[in-house]
Enzyme design. Structure first.
Site, PDB file in Angstrom:
ATOM      1  CB  THR A 188      -1.021   0.071   1.413  1.00 39.81           C
ATOM      2  OG1 THR A 188      -0.051   0.104   2.393  1.00 39.81           O
ATOM      3  CG2 THR A 188      -1.650  -1.123   1.403  1.00 39.81           C
ATOM      4  CD  GLU A 333      -4.815  -2.223   2.660  1.00 38.38           C
ATOM      5  OE1 GLU A 333      -5.411  -1.904   1.385  1.00 38.38           O
ATOM      6  OE2 GLU A 333      -4.428  -1.443   3.296  1.00 38.38           O
ATOM      7  CE  LYS A 442     -12.986  13.310  14.277  1.00 38.20           C
ATOM      8  NZ  LYS A 442     -11.640  12.811  13.684  1.00 38.20           N
ATOM      9  CD1 TRP A 447     -17.075  13.974  12.945  1.00 43.42           C
ATOM     10  CD2 TRP A 447     -17.125  11.996  11.966  1.00 43.42           C
ATOM     11  NE1 TRP A 447     -16.346  12.927  13.757  1.00 43.42           N
ATOM     12  CE2 TRP A 447     -16.382  11.681  13.389  1.00 43.42           C
ATOM     13  CE3 TRP A 447     -17.424  10.850  11.114  1.00 43.42           C
ATOM     14  CZ2 TRP A 447     -15.854  10.376  13.587  1.00 43.42           C
ATOM     15  CZ3 TRP A 447     -17.130   9.692  11.627  1.00 43.42           C
ATOM     16  CH2 TRP A 447     -16.288   9.483  12.825  1.00 43.42           C
TER      17      TRP A 447
HETATM   18  P1  AMP Z   1      -5.941   1.950  -2.505  1.00 43.85           P
HETATM   19  O1  AMP Z   1      -5.406   0.769  -1.594  1.00 43.85           O
HETATM   20  O2  AMP Z   1      -4.493   2.474  -2.945  1.00 43.85           O
HETATM   21  O3  AMP Z   1      -6.417   1.524  -3.658  1.00 43.85           O
HETATM   22  O4  AMP Z   1      -6.813   2.992  -1.719  1.00 43.85           O
HETATM   23  C1  AMP Z   1      -7.798   2.496  -1.369  1.00 43.85           C
HETATM   24  C2  AMP Z   1      -8.698   3.608  -0.879  1.00 43.85           C
HETATM   25  O5  AMP Z   1      -9.032   4.620  -1.838  1.00 43.85           O
HETATM   26  C3  AMP Z   1     -10.102   3.515  -0.152  1.00 43.85           C
HETATM   27  O6  AMP Z   1      -9.798   2.906   1.154  1.00 43.85           O
HETATM   28  C4  AMP Z   1     -10.621   4.879  -0.173  1.00 43.85           C
HETATM   29  O7  AMP Z   1     -10.201   5.653   0.814  1.00 43.85           O
HETATM   30  C5  AMP Z   1     -10.226   5.150  -1.569  1.00 43.85           C
HETATM   31  N1  AMP Z   1     -11.104   5.176  -2.608  1.00 43.85           N
HETATM   32  C6  AMP Z   1     -11.105   3.968  -3.206  1.00 43.85           C
HETATM   33  N2  AMP Z   1     -12.135   3.938  -4.504  1.00 43.85           N
HETATM   34  C7  AMP Z   1     -12.967   5.187  -3.907  1.00 43.85           C
HETATM   35  C8  AMP Z   1     -14.187   5.818  -4.347  1.00 43.85           C
HETATM   36  N3  AMP Z   1     -14.795   5.205  -5.413  1.00 43.85           N
HETATM   37  N4  AMP Z   1     -14.548   6.932  -3.757  1.00 43.85           N
HETATM   38  C9  AMP Z   1     -14.041   7.231  -2.539  1.00 43.85           C
HETATM   39  N5  AMP Z   1     -12.660   6.725  -2.403  1.00 43.85           N
HETATM   40  C10 AMP Z   1     -12.338   5.734  -2.901  1.00 43.85           C
END
Ligand code: AMP
Length: 546
Positions: A188, A333, A442, A447
């Site tokens: 990640t 993940e 916040k 929120w």
């Molecule tokens: P990654 O592991 O780099 O793919 O990042 C995952 C994170 O990206 C998620 O936990 C979200 O916070 C964000 N994310 C993924 N898809 C979306 C979406 N369609 N809208 C908003 N946030 C997203």
């Protein structure tokens, strides 16, 4: 009473079976790549499969052993696909590395993964030269090109990919092993602390591929010509290189050329029917379309995720270009599919505006991913589309912990994984992210979700990109600040933008101020880097306080 054992074959779900199937039943289906030097390279599943077997033999000859991690630093291409299948197929772990990370992070990741070999595109050889002195266990570097394209390098133990495989047999007998064996590894990007490795299994990958092929999700099928835009180093290109062979869909890889013009050329010339990418990529395509008055060929549908798809983007693609948008959410993940935004039957009879409201959400629950939202004490919140809380997930393609147990135990006692996202869930199963937990603003004990505010601002024609962050306020604790990159040529003002929010969001959510910047900082996976923005604006004094 003892349970009764079934009489069904216990055949393990292995990644090698995906490419084997594609070669056998869809051997002539094309795999197209725009190479680094922009040439179009054409091959087929049958040919890729032969070369994958050559590579599997070559890996064994090099001394790769089951369980070894094998890194890739490469763009999307047919060779990268071969490396995906050969490494996992022989029982090694395909570790895809994001070249956009900082040098220190790359060194950390490669050493932490203990990569034994690295497969790198010629354009990354210089990068690897910078890292090499700090790499501890790498025994060889394979440059993914022809002998004539081999760059000069100071690296020791380099091999040319084509020369390496050429002497080897194009037949290989894939080992059969436990489907829970690790198949690939993806770190990640981690905005704080060291990146953490997600270690997928053969089983999780095959199950996830079935999910991605379902018509209610990405629906990848034999008739498709799929443009794989999401990098193969980001959550395995959302699993598409594993899902496409499952149905023999044509795959088109854009290499490093991700600008609007290059992508549109592929969409038109390769009869692309579906694709998946983050909003910034679609933004580039839409801007290019606007400039040139072109269309999107026979493109039918696209998945947008990674960050929230701005509502205006969904509308434009659907109404002006006739392309169906599937807003998707997931995480590295989660392999990564978590929710997809195809509308349910009953939702299709709703008025258009209500359908759009649903499409703005991040999608709906799919089989294989259980979801719930909880408050800070872990108490489950109602699925009413209003209450929002920490989103927890559980399922057969979701991580149970990080590689080498970094970060300790991540699941709660019932096996739920905390996503770090804050969301609402409704009775129909539609999920809407209001924020990353750490980005929530916040204000006065309540929120404010930054995504909703960003979506509103994006509707304004003068806004190319934006982010909302919380800045400190003596009375309310935090108040929202809108940071905007103007659309080229736009002179939109702070007053105009703030007025634009009236009636579009709760009054007390309206940002207190707007600042204009030339560009926003991004993470290596294209998300706005809000930690950096918050740091940049840490001393910001809102006009009402000065
Ligand atoms: P990654 O592991 O780099 O793919 O990042 C995952 C994170 O990206 C998620 O936990 C979200 O916070 C964000 N994310 C993924 N898809 C979306 C979406 N369609 N809208 C908003 N946030 C997203």
């Amino acid at each position: 009473m003892p349970l009764l054992k079934s009489l069904i074959q216990a055949q393990p779900l292995l990644i090698s079976s995906l490419i084997q199937y594609a070669a056998q039943y869809h051997g002539e289906r094309e795999i197209v790549t725009r190479t680094i030097n922009r040439d179009i390279h054409r091959t087929t599943y049958a040919e890729v499969y032969k070369r994958t077997q050559q590579l599997a033999n070559a890996l064994e000859a090099l001394g790769a052993e089951p369980g070894d991690r094998i890194g890739t630093i490469a763009w999307n291409s047919f060779r990268h696909l071969e490396v995906y299948y050969a490494t996992s197929g022989v029982g090694c772990v395909c570790h895809t590395i994001n070249p956009r990370l900082f040098v220190e992070q790359l060194i950390y990741i490669i050493n932490h993964a203990e990569d034994k070999f690295l497969f790198v595109d010629s354009s990354f050889v210089e990068l690897v030269e910078q890292l090499s002195i700090s790499l501890e266990g790498v025994k060889g570097i394979i440059v993914m090109c022809d002998q004539e394209e081999m760059p000069e390098t100071t690296l020791d133990n380099t091999y040319c990919y084509e020369s390496l495989i050429s002497g080897h047999e194009d037949r290989y007998s894939w080992p059969i092993f436990d489907e829970n064996t690790a198949s690939s590894l993806c770190y990640t990007s981690g905005t704080t602390g060291n990146p953490k490795g997600v270690l997928y299994s053969h089983r999780s990958t095959v199950l996830h591929s079935w999910c991605a092929s379902s018509p209610d999700t990405l629906g990848i099928c034999n008739n498709d010509s799929l443009l794989v835009i999401v990098p193969m180093f980001h959550a395995n290109a959302w699993g598409t290189p594993y899902a496409a062979p499952m149905s023999g869909a044509k795959m088109v890889f854009p290499g490093p050329h991700l600008d609007g013009e290059s992508l549109l050329e592929l969409i038109e010339q390769e009869d692309i029917t579906c694709s998946a990418a983050v909003p910034t990529v679609w933004l580039g395509i839409l801007q290019y379309l606007k400039k040139t008055n072109k269309g999107l060929g026979i493109l039918e549908r696209v998945a947008i995720g990674g960050t929230a798809a701005p509502p205006i983007m969904i509308r434009t693609l659907q109404e002006e270009y006739g392309v169906r948008v599937c807003h998707a959410w997931g995480m590295t993940e989660m392999s990564p599919l978590g929710t997809t935004g195809t509308l349910k039957k009953d939702s299709l009879s709703l008025p258009k505006e209500e359908q759009y409201k649903l499409q703005e959400k991040q999608g709906r629950g799919i089989y294989g991913v259980e979801m719930k939202i909880v408050d800070d004490d872990g108490v489950e919140l109602p699925r009413d589309g209003v209450a929002f809380g920490n989103l927890m997930v559980r399922g057969p393609w979701i991580a149970s912990g990080y590689f080498k147990r970094e970060g300790g135990e991540v699941l709660d006692s019932d096996g739920w994984f905390p996503t770090g996202d804050v969301a609402t869930l409704d009775a129909e199963g539609y999920m809407q992210i209001t924020d990353r937990a750490k980005d929530v603003i916040k204000s006065g004990g309540e929120w404010i979700g930054s995504i909703e505010l960003e979506n509103v601002a994006m509707e304004h024609v003068g806004v190319a990109e934006c982010a909302v962050i919380g800045v400190s306020h003596p009375k309310w604790d935090e108040r929202p600040l809108l940071v905007v990159v103007r659309e080229a040529g736009s002179k939109v003002t702070q007053e105009e933008l703030l007025k634009f929010f009236l009636g579009r969001t709760a009054k007390w959510w309206i940002p207190d101020d707007v600042v204009f910047v030339e560009e926003l900082p991004h993470t290596p996976t294209g998300k706005v880097l809000k930690t950096k923005l918050r740091k940049d604006f840490a001393a910001y004094v809102l006009p009402s306080l000065s």
